[in-house]
Design a protein around this motif. Structure first.
Motif, PDB file in Angstrom:
ATOM      1  N   LYS A  53       0.843  -1.191   0.000  1.00  0.00           N
ATOM      2  CA  LYS A  53       0.000   0.000   0.000  1.00  0.00           C
ATOM      3  C   LYS A  53       0.879   1.242   0.000  1.00  0.00           C
ATOM      4  CE  LYS A  53      -3.843   2.227   2.428  1.00  0.00           C
ATOM      5  NZ  LYS A  53      -4.764   2.173   3.582  1.00  0.00           N
ATOM      6  N   GLN A  54       0.541   2.193  -0.864  1.00  0.00           N
ATOM      7  CA  GLN A  54       1.338   3.403  -1.004  1.00  0.00           C
ATOM      8  C   GLN A  54       0.715   4.534  -0.207  1.00  0.00           C
ATOM      9  OE1 GLN A  54       4.356   3.448  -3.097  1.00  0.00           O
ATOM     10  NE2 GLN A  54       3.868   1.363  -2.503  1.00  0.00           N
ATOM     11  N   SER A  55       1.572   5.375   0.350  1.00  0.00           N
ATOM     12  CA  SER A  55       1.123   6.577   1.065  1.00  0.00           C
ATOM     13  C   SER A  55       1.945   7.735   0.582  1.00  0.00           C
ATOM     14  CB  SER A  55       1.292   6.396   2.575  1.00  0.00           C
ATOM     15  OG  SER A  55       0.968   7.581   3.264  1.00  0.00           O
ATOM     16  N   PHE A  56       1.339   8.588  -0.236  1.00  0.00           N
ATOM     17  CA  PHE A  56       2.104   9.689  -0.844  1.00  0.00           C
ATOM     18  C   PHE A  56       2.636  10.675   0.194  1.00  0.00           C
ATOM     19  CE2 PHE A  56       2.107  14.021  -2.602  1.00  0.00           C
ATOM     20  CZ  PHE A  56       3.155  13.867  -3.475  1.00  0.00           C
ATOM     21  N   ARG A  57       1.844  10.967   1.196  1.00  0.00           N
ATOM     22  CA  ARG A  57       2.230  11.992   2.168  1.00  0.00           C
ATOM     23  C   ARG A  57       3.436  11.570   2.998  1.00  0.00           C
ATOM     24  NH1 ARG A  57      -3.599  14.163   4.534  1.00  0.00           N
ATOM     25  NH2 ARG A  57      -4.387  14.962   2.548  1.00  0.00           N
ATOM     26  N   ALA A  58       3.668  10.267   3.044  1.00  0.00           N
ATOM     27  CA  ALA A  58       4.796   9.797   3.863  1.00  0.00           C
ATOM     28  C   ALA A  58       6.116   9.843   3.103  1.00  0.00           C
ATOM     29  CB  ALA A  58       4.515   8.385   4.322  1.00  0.00           C
ATOM     30  N   LYS A  59       6.098  10.311   1.871  1.00  0.00           N
ATOM     31  CA  LYS A  59       7.285  10.218   1.043  1.00  0.00           C
ATOM     32  C   LYS A  59       8.187  11.439   1.087  1.00  0.00           C
ATOM     33  CE  LYS A  59       6.525   6.133  -0.653  1.00  0.00           C
ATOM     34  NZ  LYS A  59       7.450   5.039  -0.553  1.00  0.00           N
ATOM     35  N   GLY A  60       7.750  12.508   1.725  1.00  0.00           N
ATOM     36  CA  GLY A  60       8.597  13.680   1.786  1.00  0.00           C
ATOM     37  C   GLY A  60       7.860  14.932   1.360  1.00  0.00           C
ATOM     38  N   LYS A  61       8.608  15.929   0.978  1.00  0.00           N
ATOM     39  CA  LYS A  61       8.029  17.227   0.653  1.00  0.00           C
ATOM     40  C   LYS A  61       8.375  17.620  -0.778  1.00  0.00           C
ATOM     41  CE  LYS A  61       7.905  22.012   2.248  1.00  0.00           C
ATOM     42  NZ  LYS A  61       8.431  22.985   3.224  1.00  0.00           N
ATOM     43  N   VAL A  62       7.365  18.135  -1.466  1.00  0.00           N
ATOM     44  CA  VAL A  62       7.552  18.646  -2.824  1.00  0.00           C
ATOM     45  C   VAL A  62       7.517  20.167  -2.753  1.00  0.00           C
ATOM     46  CG1 VAL A  62       6.668  18.676  -5.183  1.00  0.00           C
ATOM     47  CG2 VAL A  62       6.436  16.609  -3.801  1.00  0.00           C
ATOM     48  N   SER A  63       8.598  20.811  -3.140  1.00  0.00           N
ATOM     49  CA  SER A  63       8.678  22.263  -3.076  1.00  0.00           C
ATOM     50  C   SER A  63       8.228  22.890  -4.391  1.00  0.00           C
ATOM     51  CB  SER A  63      10.115  22.697  -2.765  1.00  0.00           C
ATOM     52  OG  SER A  63      10.975  22.382  -3.863  1.00  0.00           O
ATOM     53  N   ASP A  64       7.993  24.189  -4.343  1.00  0.00           N
ATOM     54  CA  ASP A  64       7.615  24.912  -5.549  1.00  0.00           C
ATOM     55  C   ASP A  64       8.751  24.892  -6.575  1.00  0.00           C
ATOM     56  OD1 ASP A  64       5.571  26.480  -6.870  1.00  0.00           O
ATOM     57  OD2 ASP A  64       6.898  28.197  -6.661  1.00  0.00           O
ATOM     58  N   LYS A  65       9.975  24.843  -6.075  1.00  0.00           N
ATOM     59  CA  LYS A  65      11.129  24.744  -6.971  1.00  0.00           C
ATOM     60  C   LYS A  65      11.110  23.426  -7.741  1.00  0.00           C
ATOM     61  CE  LYS A  65      16.171  25.203  -6.961  1.00  0.00           C
ATOM     62  NZ  LYS A  65      17.382  25.387  -6.110  1.00  0.00           N
ATOM     63  N   ASP A  66      10.685  22.352  -7.073  1.00  0.00           N
ATOM     64  CA  ASP A  66      10.569  21.050  -7.742  1.00  0.00           C
ATOM     65  C   ASP A  66       9.532  21.100  -8.860  1.00  0.00           C
ATOM     66  OD1 ASP A  66      12.459  19.685  -6.147  1.00  0.00           O
ATOM     67  OD2 ASP A  66      10.985  19.413  -4.560  1.00  0.00           O
ATOM     68  N   ILE A  67       8.403  21.761  -8.593  1.00  0.00           N
ATOM     69  CA  ILE A  67       7.343  21.873  -9.600  1.00  0.00           C
ATOM     70  C   ILE A  67       7.820  22.703 -10.781  1.00  0.00           C
ATOM     71  CG2 ILE A  67       4.995  22.681 -10.040  1.00  0.00           C
ATOM     72  CD1 ILE A  67       5.175  20.217  -8.247  1.00  0.00           C
ATOM     73  N   THR A  68       8.582  23.753 -10.507  1.00  0.00           N
ATOM     74  CA  THR A  68       9.113  24.593 -11.582  1.00  0.00           C
ATOM     75  C   THR A  68      10.074  23.797 -12.461  1.00  0.00           C
ATOM     76  OG1 THR A  68       8.936  26.552 -10.163  1.00  0.00           O
ATOM     77  CG2 THR A  68      10.373  26.725 -12.089  1.00  0.00           C
ATOM     78  N   LEU A  69      10.952  23.029 -11.826  1.00  0.00           N
ATOM     79  CA  LEU A  69      11.903  22.208 -12.584  1.00  0.00           C
ATOM     80  C   LEU A  69      11.168  21.166 -13.421  1.00  0.00           C
ATOM     81  CD1 LEU A  69      14.798  21.358 -13.250  1.00  0.00           C
ATOM     82  CD2 LEU A  69      14.781  19.946 -11.174  1.00  0.00           C
ATOM     83  N   PHE A  70      10.157  20.541 -12.830  1.00  0.00           N
ATOM     84  CA  PHE A  70       9.354  19.552 -13.564  1.00  0.00           C
ATOM     85  C   PHE A  70       8.693  20.197 -14.790  1.00  0.00           C
ATOM     86  CE2 PHE A  70       4.719  18.754 -13.860  1.00  0.00           C
ATOM     87  CZ  PHE A  70       4.756  17.590 -14.621  1.00  0.00           C
ATOM     88  N   THR A  71       8.142  21.385 -14.615  1.00  0.00           N
ATOM     89  CA  THR A  71       7.461  22.076 -15.716  1.00  0.00           C
ATOM     90  C   THR A  71       8.439  22.392 -16.842  1.00  0.00           C
ATOM     91  OG1 THR A  71       5.991  23.092 -14.068  1.00  0.00           O
ATOM     92  CG2 THR A  71       5.942  24.014 -16.282  1.00  0.00           C
ATOM     93  N   ARG A  72       9.625  22.852 -16.486  1.00  0.00           N
ATOM     94  CA  ARG A  72      10.628  23.163 -17.510  1.00  0.00           C
ATOM     95  C   ARG A  72      11.064  21.896 -18.245  1.00  0.00           C
ATOM     96  NH1 ARG A  72      11.272  26.628 -20.678  1.00  0.00           N
ATOM     97  NH2 ARG A  72      11.315  28.286 -19.111  1.00  0.00           N
ATOM     98  N   GLN A  73      11.271  20.812 -17.516  1.00  0.00           N
ATOM     99  CA  GLN A  73      11.684  19.559 -18.152  1.00  0.00           C
ATOM    100  C   GLN A  73      10.597  19.030 -19.085  1.00  0.00           C
ATOM    101  OE1 GLN A  73      12.531  17.410 -14.508  1.00  0.00           O
ATOM    102  NE2 GLN A  73      14.741  17.549 -14.853  1.00  0.00           N
ATOM    103  N   MET A  74       9.344  19.099 -18.641  1.00  0.00           N
ATOM    104  CA  MET A  74       8.241  18.635 -19.484  1.00  0.00           C
ATOM    105  C   MET A  74       8.118  19.489 -20.741  1.00  0.00           C
ATOM    106  SD  MET A  74       6.689  15.943 -18.289  1.00  0.00           S
ATOM    107  CE  MET A  74       5.081  16.006 -19.064  1.00  0.00           C
ATOM    108  N   ALA A  75       8.271  20.799 -20.596  1.00  0.00           N
ATOM    109  CA  ALA A  75       8.179  21.697 -21.750  1.00  0.00           C
ATOM    110  C   ALA A  75       9.278  21.392 -22.759  1.00  0.00           C
ATOM    111  CB  ALA A  75       8.273  23.153 -21.286  1.00  0.00           C
ATOM    112  N   THR A  76      10.487  21.172 -22.265  1.00  0.00           N
ATOM    113  CA  THR A  76      11.622  20.889 -23.154  1.00  0.00           C
ATOM    114  C   THR A  76      11.415  19.578 -23.910  1.00  0.00           C
ATOM    115  OG1 THR A  76      13.112  22.047 -21.646  1.00  0.00           O
ATOM    116  CG2 THR A  76      14.118  20.563 -23.238  1.00  0.00           C
ATOM    117  N   MET A  77      10.976  18.541 -23.197  1.00  0.00           N
ATOM    118  CA  MET A  77      10.807  17.240 -23.850  1.00  0.00           C
ATOM    119  C   MET A  77       9.644  17.229 -24.833  1.00  0.00           C
ATOM    120  SD  MET A  77      11.803  14.317 -21.077  1.00  0.00           S
ATOM    121  CE  MET A  77      11.011  15.074 -19.688  1.00  0.00           C
ATOM    122  N   MET A  78       8.542  17.882 -24.455  1.00  0.00           N
ATOM    123  CA  MET A  78       7.397  17.887 -25.366  1.00  0.00           C
ATOM    124  C   MET A  78       7.681  18.724 -26.611  1.00  0.00           C
ATOM    125  SD  MET A  78       3.954  17.745 -23.065  1.00  0.00           S
ATOM    126  CE  MET A  78       3.064  17.309 -24.565  1.00  0.00           C
TER     127      MET A  78
END
Length: 404
Positions: A53-78
């Motif tokens: 069983k998976q528990s997302f909240r127990a996995k750590g913290k996602v920062s706004d910087k992480d979301i920004t990096l993800f968005t840039r990577q997705m934009a570049t690849m697409m």
């Protein structure tokens, strides 16, 4: 065959097993219990060896910087032609933060089972706000998701840069003041009492400044736990209520814009975020009235959020954006004139973008000026406090020397 609708209330289970050829495969599935996962996979010819069983909240913290990096990577690849699901897979596997990897895997699963990308993002409002989801939705409908991701990445990068500059401007003086308080407390608790023992043996009258410092020292020695406790508790309570109390947030937003020196920097940063958000939303083809819903919240200040609601109301009744902005008495004449030119030429996105560029540059200059101004000012404060204590403690020694 239609994809069955997925129940989001069900927990997610990570499974591992072997297919008919004996190859080890892994995946995730929403189900009421592990037995349902095993039954479903068995029907597909998969021999399940492990279900967790998976528990997302127990996995750590996602920062706004992480979301920004993800968005840039997705934009570049697409933009490079990588398919959406493959891009998710690449980014999630390459993420150094386990919480980010877990989040992206959850979103990928949502998309694989038939959800639109914007709907998958909306299920995680803690990380993807309304503006983000609205732009993704606009990109999906218009078939320009790669362009909208690029705009989003640029927007978030510029917004983060502004926030970082404001924090850097505030961090230096606050950190120095904290260090100054700690040093002063150490002197008062450990150093001044030693001088007091020496002065007591003199048997002579002590100068007024020395008596004041010794009295403060006695208070620190007797109530040091109370002083540190009250200060620490006060700071914790302040930030606790600031995050959770709406009246407190409103008060602080009003106060921040009226602060000397810092208030003007915060106002320019708010204007930069407001106009940058307007530019990004309008360029994505979002209607002005709908765009203002996201613009107000993205400004980061209650005063401008309420002003944006007023602007939206006036535009809905037929007023122009320029007149509505002017009626709030919050926007500088330069910004209003630039937006007016944008309205007349049909280029609100470009003109509001130029206004954002201007105020971002203004914030850069203001932070640089603040840094150069704060250094000598802090040195004067530290010199006055620490130097004053030292002089007060040495005055009796100087007096004794003069008598001798």
């Amino acid at each position: 065959m239609a994809t069955p609708k997925k129940d989001d209330s069900l927990p997610t289970f990570a499974w591992e097993g072997k297919d008919k050829s004996g190859k080890i495969i892994r995946g995730e599935m929403r189900a009421a219990a592990p037995t349902m996962v095993r039954t479903t996979l068995r029907r597909q010819g998969i021999l399940v060896t492990k279900v967790t069983k998976q528990s997302f909240r127990a996995k750590g913290k996602v920062s706004d910087k992480d979301i920004t990096l993800f968005t840039r990577q997705m934009a570049t690849m697409m933009k490079s032609g990588v398919p959406l699901l493959q891009a998710f897979d690449i980014v999630s596997k390459g993420a150094s933060n386990a919480a980010v990897s877990r989040l992206l895997t959850e979103i990928k699963t949502e998309v694989e089972t038939g959800s639109a990308l914007n709907q998958a993002f909306r299920k995680y409002p803690l990380y993807f706000d309304q503006l983000y989801c609205n732009l993704i939705e606009a990109g999906e409908h218009a078939g320009i998701l790669d362009q909208l991701l690029d705009r989003l990445a640029t927007y978030k990068e510029k917004t983060q840069a502004i926030i970082a500059k404001i924090k850097s401007a505030l961090f230096y003086p606050i950190s120095v003041l904290v260090v100054a308080f700690v040093v002063t407390a150490v002197i008062m608790i450990f150093v001044v009492p030693q001088f007091k023992k020496v002065f007591t043996s003199f048997g002579a009258d002590l100068p007024g400044p020395t008596l004041v410092v010794m009295a403060i020292s006695d208070y620190f020695v007797e109530y040091w736990y109370l002083i540190f406790g009250v200060l620490g508790g006060g700071v914790y309570a302040f930030f606790y209520f600031w995050k959770r109390s709406v009246p407190m947030q409103i008060f602080m937003d009003r106060l921040s814009l009226r602060l000397p020196i810092f208030g003007e920097v915060l106002r320019k940063a708010t204007l930069a975020r407001w106009t940058r958000t307007l530019s990004t939303m309008f360029a994505a083809g979002v209607p002005l009235v709908e765009a203002l819903d996201s613009v107000g919240g993205a400004s980061g200040n209650y005063i401008y959020k309420e002003a944006t609601k007023q602007i939206k109301s006036e535009i809905s009744t037929g007023s122009s954006l320029t007149v509505a902005m002017q009626n709030t008495n919050l926007f500088p004449n330069m910004a209003i004139q630039m937006i007016a030119i944008g309205e007349e030429s049909g280029q609100i996105d470009q003109m509001s973008g130029k206004v954002a560029d201007f105020y971002e540059a203004e914030v850069d200059d203001a932070v640089a000026r603040l840094s150069s101004l704060m250094e000598p000012l802090i040195m004067v404060v530290l010199g006055t406090v620490i130097g004053g204590i030292i002089i007060a403690m040495y005055l009796p020694i100087f007096k004794l020397g003069a008598v001798v």
